[in-house]
Write a protein that holds these residues in place. Structure first.
Motif, short mmCIF file in Angstrom:
data_model
loop_
_atom_site.label_atom_id
_atom_site.label_comp_id
_atom_site.label_asym_id
_atom_site.label_seq_id
_atom_site.Cartn_x
_atom_site.Cartn_y
_atom_site.Cartn_z
N LYS A 1 190.55 21.13 -21.13
CA LYS A 1 190.35 19.98 -22.02
C LYS A 1 189.88 18.76 -21.21
N HIS A 2 190.51 18.52 -20.07
CA HIS A 2 190.09 17.40 -19.22
C HIS A 2 188.64 17.57 -18.78
N PHE A 3 188.27 18.80 -18.45
CA PHE A 3 186.91 19.09 -18.02
C PHE A 3 185.91 18.80 -19.14
N LEU A 4 186.19 19.33 -20.33
CA LEU A 4 185.27 19.15 -21.46
C LEU A 4 185.19 17.69 -21.88
N ASP A 5 186.32 16.97 -21.81
CA ASP A 5 186.31 15.54 -22.14
C ASP A 5 185.41 14.78 -21.17
N GLU A 6 185.47 15.14 -19.89
CA GLU A 6 184.64 14.47 -18.88
C GLU A 6 183.17 14.78 -19.11
N VAL A 7 182.87 16.04 -19.37
CA VAL A 7 181.48 16.44 -19.63
C VAL A 7 180.94 15.75 -20.87
N ASP A 8 181.77 15.71 -21.92
CA ASP A 8 181.37 15.08 -23.18
C ASP A 8 181.15 13.58 -23.00
N ALA A 9 182.03 12.95 -22.20
CA ALA A 9 181.93 11.50 -21.99
C ALA A 9 180.61 11.12 -21.32
N HIS A 10 180.04 12.04 -20.56
CA HIS A 10 178.77 11.77 -19.88
C HIS A 10 177.59 12.42 -20.59
N GLY A 11 177.83 12.89 -21.82
CA GLY A 11 176.74 13.45 -22.63
C GLY A 11 176.15 14.72 -22.09
N LEU A 12 176.98 15.54 -21.43
CA LEU A 12 176.46 16.74 -20.78
C LEU A 12 176.81 18.04 -21.50
N ILE A 13 177.36 17.95 -22.68
CA ILE A 13 177.63 19.19 -23.42
C ILE A 13 176.34 19.99 -23.63
N PRO A 14 175.21 19.32 -23.98
CA PRO A 14 173.95 20.09 -24.11
C PRO A 14 173.58 20.81 -22.80
N SER A 15 173.83 20.17 -21.65
CA SER A 15 173.51 20.82 -20.37
C SER A 15 174.36 22.06 -20.17
N ILE B 1 177.24 20.36 -13.09
CA ILE B 1 178.41 20.35 -13.97
C ILE B 1 179.71 20.32 -13.15
N TYR B 2 179.66 20.98 -11.99
CA TYR B 2 180.87 21.02 -11.16
C TYR B 2 181.30 19.62 -10.71
N ASP B 3 180.34 18.75 -10.45
CA ASP B 3 180.69 17.38 -10.05
C ASP B 3 181.60 16.74 -11.09
N TYR B 4 181.31 16.99 -12.36
CA TYR B 4 182.13 16.40 -13.43
C TYR B 4 183.46 17.13 -13.56
N TYR B 5 183.44 18.43 -13.33
CA TYR B 5 184.71 19.18 -13.35
C TYR B 5 185.64 18.64 -12.28
N ARG B 6 185.14 18.48 -11.06
CA ARG B 6 185.97 17.99 -9.95
C ARG B 6 186.49 16.59 -10.25
N ASN B 7 185.65 15.74 -10.77
CA ASN B 7 186.09 14.38 -11.11
C ASN B 7 187.23 14.41 -12.12
#
Length: 911
Positions: free
Chosen positions: A137-151, A284-290
């Motif tokens: 959930k934390h990962f997806l929230d971070e990805v979503d916050a940066h508009g990267l779900i399409p990526s 994508i991993y950069d956002y996962y790690r963050n």
């Protein structure tokens, strides 16, 4: 003296690895080395505890074990008389010092905790595994916050690979090896351009083949609709097209040139796809790690992967080595590592600065040493990062002598001989084991079976009929599922078993219902109570829960629920829950910790034949082993990414696995062959572990075809004979299993009256909680000053804020401030060595002293209290501490009670 500063032992199964490690450690103590200068790291908490106890017992009873004493004499070069003369002082020094006999994880945790503020991390963090759903959930929230779900979606679509549906698992793996990852390379190839180039060459190939009047079947091989389809053609297995039987007659120089160019271009197409995949993954991993790092810092909860990540960062970013030593209050001159074959590359990288410092001091007067022990034949944890090749790499890098421990002190002669026959010539570098001089003859049998489970049960019954104790039998299986199937079959045959699986207590419905009921009592969500109410056949209208208070401990609540509802029913899982609950003082922490716990399910019989996986049996031994073939086919290697390590133990290449790519890329083919060889060695290691657990007898039940034992050429055989077991002499009792005391009779644990006259001290829960928070504040303060108090209060608010409230926190801060401003207290600290929360073992009990002050000529024991209500009890407690310290240090020891009261500080001298 035979002590070698730099030494490694290659210790085969049963060769006395723990013995050698303990001899080395104790020899260093006798040679005058301080326990605080020795780091002894083991693989499990159990192994660390056992080694620490072994050191204490060996020092206390020096001389009772002749072989052990002789080994220390040889190592130190000291006579027995000198060792006995030094023994009291060495024991006293060990018991009164901090000894670093730890697991690697706990050692890294200690390093990180000592300087965590350097990374913005609170030092009171806890280490535990978090639910995967939470991290995802934390990962997806971070990805979503940066508009990267399409990526994320595009990645899955671009690569058209169902293996990446579990993208989260891939992110987790990257994080596990993060410090070892290579720099992300630029994308220099275009998939579209490479496909265009491949298409031009494909058409060219059709043209030149037509010019030679090649048969239709030859042309059809190149009549493909996509580059991916062309890439999958088996004809590219050959280096030249003419090697393929269909093309022998038509292949010419022009055709071979086009064929070679096409293969090269297809290799570039695969490389282009790899670049694109890795580019997306790293992005994508950069956002996962963050997301994971931010969550860890804010929550104060670290997974074991977080622990290694943050420790690596700390060691990389810390200003100097001396600063680290200052922080952990230790400087290691000697390092001893156990189970080295299971050490991961990253773990070694974390230890490397300390190891390099030891070798950097060679030739100087300061005495330093490095020692490790392990067995590459028992390396089972490559999937966790364990690299058996590290064993030889370290030896070669530092010029360390590797000595073979090749005598098996565990197994009977026939077991040892058969293991040699099975592995000599089939496992590279295998050194044949020797039997101990007085080894029993023993028994080994291997037979084919179409019905593995049924025959395993029959063999167990055969042993029982010969008088073998059921507790002396162990079944070894490949998977937990195999074990459960076997247990059901044993139950039908009336054979008692103990199944050791990876199942967790939290997944047992009866236990889960009880914990949910605790959650209901604390939070008021009625749905949480439904499961338990259904289990006991009651409704809300029929129960009285007025006894509950939020200040009750989790243990009290769980115990009351079990008694109130007659819930026990001789279920040992509930006893394990009670034991777990006893470790917590507040409900929220208990509920949170239980949700992420992995407590093993209780065995439901006191005695029985063990059933466990081969991995779970490592390090254990059993009189009789019945080893079962795997019931299902082995899992194939389908990892989408391949990590390749270079000679410096870092990842230099990440390859995207593509079917048939080995036909186009020599580097890829070489790495895949290395991976296959490693997988084969890993499978043989598993067999070696399984076949070396037996003491007296070994029975192997293998399938006639597709057997896991085919790789070592095992065939049906029998050697030795099973003998009628000697009956137990009168008065002998089987040893208790898994910590269960068979002498305890559990009675009256059902629906009971609750006595009205409970202990007053236990009822005063609010006071106990306040006292706990106050002690915690004093424990985590770095020094007795205002700055340390303010730092400590941050952690206290996070941990106990909701439980003691705002007023309670203010009162704690006020009382501690009054203590550190007290002139008498500050005067006591001058010229004293300060030891907080000092643990010591005395008269078979573990003691914990709040504050111990060591002066040149005497010691002072200080115990903090927040109330004078139980003065006589407090006085007796401190007197006991005084007696313990005086006995260990042989210095006059004074005692003092320090009362941190609402009206001020009071001290009571106890001399």
């Amino acid at each position: 003296m035979s002590f070698k500063q730099f030494l490694a032992y290659s210790a085969s199964a049963g060769s006395g690895k723990t013995f050698a490690l303990s001899v080395r450690y104790i020899s260093l103590l006798f040679m005058g080395e301080s326990p605080g200068s020795i780091l002894a790291a083991t693989f499990t908490n159990k192994a660390a505890a056992e080694m620490q106890q072994r050191v204490v017992d060996s020092l206390r009873h020096l001389g009772e074990n002749e072989a052990f004493l002789d080994a220390i004499v040889a190592e130190t070069g000291m006579s027995r008389e000198v060792l006995f003369q030094k023994q009291p002082e060495v024991l006293k020094r060990f018991l009164s010092s901090t000894a670093y006999i730890v697991t690697l994880d706990s050692f890294f945790s200690m390093i990180l905790r000592s300087a965590s503020l350097e990374l913005g991390l609170e030092p009171d963090f806890v280490t535990k595994e978090q639910p995967e759903e939470t991290l995802e959930k934390h990962f997806l929230d971070e990805v979503d916050a940066h508009g990267l779900i399409p990526s994320l979606v595009k990645l899955a679509m671009d690569i058209e690979d169902k293996r990446f549906r579990k993208i989260f698992e891939l992110m987790q793996h990257f994080y596990k090896v993060d410090p070892l990852l290579p720099e992300q390379s630029e994308v220099t190839l275009s998939v579209n351009k490479e496909e265009e180039a491949c298409e031009i060459l494909r058409l060219e190939m059709l043209k030149v083949l037509q010019n030679t009047d090649a048969p239709d079947r030859c042309l059809k091989q190149f009549d493909t609709k996509s580059t991916k389809e062309l890439f999958g053609k088996k004809l590219f297995e050959k280096e030249t097209l003419g090697e393929h039987s269909w093309y022998k007659k038509v292949a010419n120089t022009e055709i071979e040139a086009v064929y070679a160019a096409l293969k090269q271009r297809l290799a570039l197409w695969a490389k282009a796809r790899e670049m694109i995949v890795l580019h997306h993954i790293f992005k994508i991993y950069d956002y996962y790690r963050n997301a994971i790092i931010t969550n860890a810092i804010h929550s104060g909860v670290l997974t074991f992967d977080d622990l290694t990540y943050f420790t690596y960062r700390l060691l990389k970013e810390i200003p100097s080595r001396e600063f680290l030593y200052f922080k952990i209050d230790a400087k290691f001159k000697h390092i001893l590592l156990d189970e080295f074959q299971d050490t991961s590359t990253l773990q070694y990288k974390l230890l490397e600065p300390l190891i390099e410092e030891i070798f950097a001091g060679q030739g100087q007067s300061d005495f330093k040493s490095f020692f490790y022990v392990g067995d590459t034949k028992q390396s089972l944890y490559r999937f966790r990062g364990g690299v058996e090749e590290l064993f030889e790499w370290v030896a070669q890098t530092h010029g360390i002598e590797v000595e073979q421990m090749d005598t098996n002190y565990r197994s009977s002669r026939h077991v040892v001989e058969q293991v040699n026959l099975w592995f000599e010539g089939k496992m590279e570098g295998y050194v044949a084991q020797k039997s101990k001089v007085d080894a029993h003859e023993g028994y080994v049998e291997v037979f084919d079976s179409e019905e593995v489970i049924e025959d395993a049960v029959a063999q167990a019954q055969r042993l029982l009929d010969l008088g073998v104790n059921v507790d002396d039998i162990a079944f070894l299986v490949s998977t937990n599922k195999d074990g459960q199937t076997l247990q059901e079959a044993c139950a039908k045959a009336g054979i008692a078993t103990l199944l050791k699986t990876s199942s967790s207590l939290k997944n047992v419905p009866k236990v889960a219902a009880l914990v949910s009921m605790v959650s209901y009592l604390f939070s008021g969500e009625k749905i949480d109570a439904e499961a338990m109410l259904q289990n006991v056949g009651k409704t809300f209208a029929e129960i009285d829960l007025s006894w509950f208070s939020v200040f009750m401990s989790p243990l009290q609540v769980v115990d009351r629920l079990i008694r109130e509802f007659g819930y026990f029913d001789n279920d040992r899982n509930l006893l394990k829950l009670l034991e777990f609950a006893s470790g917590f003082s507040d409900m929220p922490t208990f509920l949170e910790e239980f949700g992420t716990s992995s407590i093993s399910v209780a065995a439901h019989s006191i005695h029985g034949a063990r059933i466990m996986t081969i991995h779970g049996s490592k390090g254990l031994e059993f009189e009789y082993v019945i080893l079962l073939d795997k019931l299902t086919r082995p899992n194939s290697d389908k990892a989408p990414l391949i990590f390749h390590y270079n000679d410096e133990l870092v990842i230099d290449q990440i390859l995207y696995r593509t079917q048939n790519r080995e036909h186009f890329d020599e580097n890829y083919a070489r790495i895949m062959e290395e991976r296959k060889a490693s997988a084969l060695k890993d499978r043989k290691n598993v067999l070696y572990v399984a076949l070396t657990r037996a003491v007296e007898g070994l029975i192997v039940i293998k399938k006639p075809e597709a057997s896991i034992f085919d790789e070592i050429g095992m065939v049906p055989m029998s050697i030795g004979r099973l003998r009628q077991a000697q009956p137990m002499t009168s008065g002998s009792v089987p040893e208790p299993v898994e910590g269960i005391d068979s002498s305890i009779t559990i009675s009256d644990y059902g629906t009971q009256e609750i006595t009205e006259h409970e202990n007053d001290e236990e009822k005063d829960l609010a006071a106990i909680l306040f006292g706990t928070a106050l002690h915690y504040t004093l424990e985590i303060m770095g020094s007795f000053d205002e700055k340390s108090l303010q730092n400590a209060m941050v952690s206290v608010r996070n941990r106990y804020g909701q439980l003691v409230g705002k007023v309670g926190l203010q009162e704690i801060e006020k009382r501690v401030r009054e203590l550190i401003e007290d002139e008498r207290f500050q005067k006591l600290l001058k010229n004293a060595q300060i030891m907080k929360e000092q643990s010591l073992s005395f008269e078979g009990e573990l003691k914990q002293i709040d504050l111990l002050l060591a002066y040149e000529d005497h010691m002072l024991v200080i115990d903090y209290k927040s109330s004078k209500k139980y003065f006589l009890k407090h006085q007796a407690q401190v007197h006991h501490y005084q007696k313990a310290i005086e006995s260990i240090t042989e210095k006059p020891t004074e005692g003092m009670l320090v009362y941190l009261l609402e009206q001020g500080i009071e001290t009571v001298n106890l001399n």
